[in-house]
Scaffold this active site. Sequence first.
Site, PDB file in Angstrom:
ATOM      1  N   SER A   1       5.917   3.563   3.359  1.00 34.27           N
ATOM      2  CA  SER A   1       4.808   2.622   3.244  1.00 34.27           C
ATOM      3  C   SER A   1       4.313   2.150   4.598  1.00 34.27           C
ATOM      4  CB  SER A   1       5.267   1.406   2.432  1.00 34.27           C
ATOM      5  OG  SER A   1       4.310   0.385   2.440  1.00 34.27           O
TER       6      SER A   1
ATOM      7  N   MET B   1       6.062   1.745  -6.881  1.00 30.76           N
ATOM      8  CA  MET B   1       5.520   1.249  -5.620  1.00 30.76           C
ATOM      9  C   MET B   1       4.547   0.105  -5.867  1.00 30.76           C
ATOM     10  SD  MET B   1       2.887   4.395  -4.849  1.00 30.76           S
ATOM     11  CE  MET B   1       3.633   5.685  -5.821  1.00 30.76           C
TER      12      MET B   1
ATOM     13  N   GLY C   1       0.516  -0.759   0.000  1.00 30.20           N
ATOM     14  CA  GLY C   1       0.000   0.000   0.000  1.00 30.20           C
ATOM     15  C   GLY C   1       0.680   1.001   0.000  1.00 30.20           C
ATOM     16  N   THR C   2       1.977   1.703  -0.287  1.00 29.67           N
ATOM     17  CA  THR C   2       3.282   2.341  -0.450  1.00 29.67           C
ATOM     18  C   THR C   2       3.166   3.575  -1.351  1.00 29.67           C
ATOM     19  OG1 THR C   2       4.339   0.206  -0.223  1.00 29.67           O
ATOM     20  CG2 THR C   2       5.625   1.950  -1.269  1.00 29.67           C
ATOM     21  N   VAL C   3       4.001   4.607  -1.076  1.00 28.66           N
ATOM     22  CA  VAL C   3       4.074   5.761  -1.964  1.00 28.66           C
ATOM     23  C   VAL C   3       5.531   5.989  -2.345  1.00 28.66           C
ATOM     24  CG1 VAL C   3       1.985   6.905  -1.131  1.00 28.66           C
ATOM     25  CG2 VAL C   3       4.174   7.411  -0.034  1.00 28.66           C
TER      26      VAL C   3
END
Length: 519
Positions: free
Chosen positions: A356, A419, A337-339
């Site tokens: 993340s 990501m 679920g990471t940026v």
Amino acid sequence: MVAASQPQASEAGRDILAQGGNAVDAAIATAAVLSVVEPTGNGIGGDAFALVWLADGTGSGKLHGLNASGHAPAGLTPEAVKTAGFDEMPLHGWTPVTVPGTPAAWAELSRSHGKLDFAKLLAPAIRIAREGFPVSPVIAKLWARGERQFRAAATDPAVAPWLEAFAPRGRAPRAGEIHRNEAQARTLESLAASHCESFYRGELAEKIDAFSRETGGYLRATDLAGYQPEWVEPISVNYRGVDVWEIPPNGQGMVALMALRLMEGFDPAVRDDPELLHRQIEAMKLAYTDGHHHITDSAHMRTSVESLLSDAYAETRRALIKPTAIDPEPGEPQAGGTVYLATADADGNMVSYIQSNYHGFGSGVVVPETGISLQNRGHGFSLDPGHVNTLAPGKRTFHTIIPGFLTQGDTPLGPFGVMGGFMQPQGHMQVVMNLVDYALNPQAALDAPRWQWMGGRKVGIEPGYPLHLIRDMAERGHEVTMAIDTTAYGRGQVILRDPQSGVYCGGTEPRTDAAIAVL
């Protein structure tokens, strides 16, 4: 230039550059805003990694790596997990929560390489959290998915506060609706005033400790107080004249490097060649199988990075790629679920940064009155005592989030990243090949359809691939499925710097609500 997955985040980074900040300052401001506007993938309670290119004024410089992943709490042991009734690490609740590293990453980057006052960097995130922001379409979809998940788990007293923080209307916000989080704004103000000390050795640490004790968690103030991020030497391989850089283990960046080493032994042919696609998939399968078998906290690695990336080992693994799909086993190299966001400033400094919560909102544990959603990174640990990544107090688990960087000799080309959990090294390999082998510009390299190995012989392929390629993959023994949800195929950003003109060229992800901001 700033490239990020949300327009408000990119704009915040650009504004920091306009105020005299450098690429590091811009990265921190962008990351802080992302923790507010994209809580579906990251937050204050997550982990972070960074690759930082510091220019020396001559067109050259040095690349630095920051590992801000957290360790398992002292009380989190395999015995404790099994006593709690789990045969494997769960995805939600307190058990998979490890020490968050994101606030420490912000503070350390600012202390070591920033120019502006730290409080100024968090000001945009504080304002947006307090005044509210319109939820973007892709994030609204992911938010609704998280709301369904955590509403079902709301009987857990550790998870119940999630609904108050992230579903105050009794549901997830819809696209275009304004979401405010006053508690998160106050937390960011505390971080700004204390240079993030309050999270590890102050009021926020005390709140986390108290809630953990109250609701059966393992995380304690002593675990937080003992945490420090670590500056590390980046690792690289040379792929057809371009050096591809990643963070060393415990990150999975080495998976991308191992796959590129295998692909370097083949003619790149043309992009729509079935043999090329088959070899890419097989190379990634072999690299991932090795990664899951060998990669963990660097202090616990049984196999060296050098041996896994060696010519001899690459040749041995490459020889396993046959005309039809294989079911690989891990190899044993000789001992030896990471940026995501990218920033670049006028002086040639560049940052490749990723943070993340791991799975979506993370563990679902939200510390009351703080807006802090804690990560579930500990889910990656094994409870098998013989596994290299077995759970141990104070140990960092195998980590999915990976920033990337490209250089050519001593010349920096720029930051890149994709990501998305275990898609990340797969996205790294595909984007690098698009840039290096096929000379696509950054936007075209990100726009191109992607494939994803999903275990065994299962391969997902995005719409856009020619039908003859899909048929050929099936004939070779791959179990092919067409992608419906393209957010699962990675969300990337790229900034490249022209060595002659110094002009930046950026690309941003079409699979999310991304934007590039230029000063």
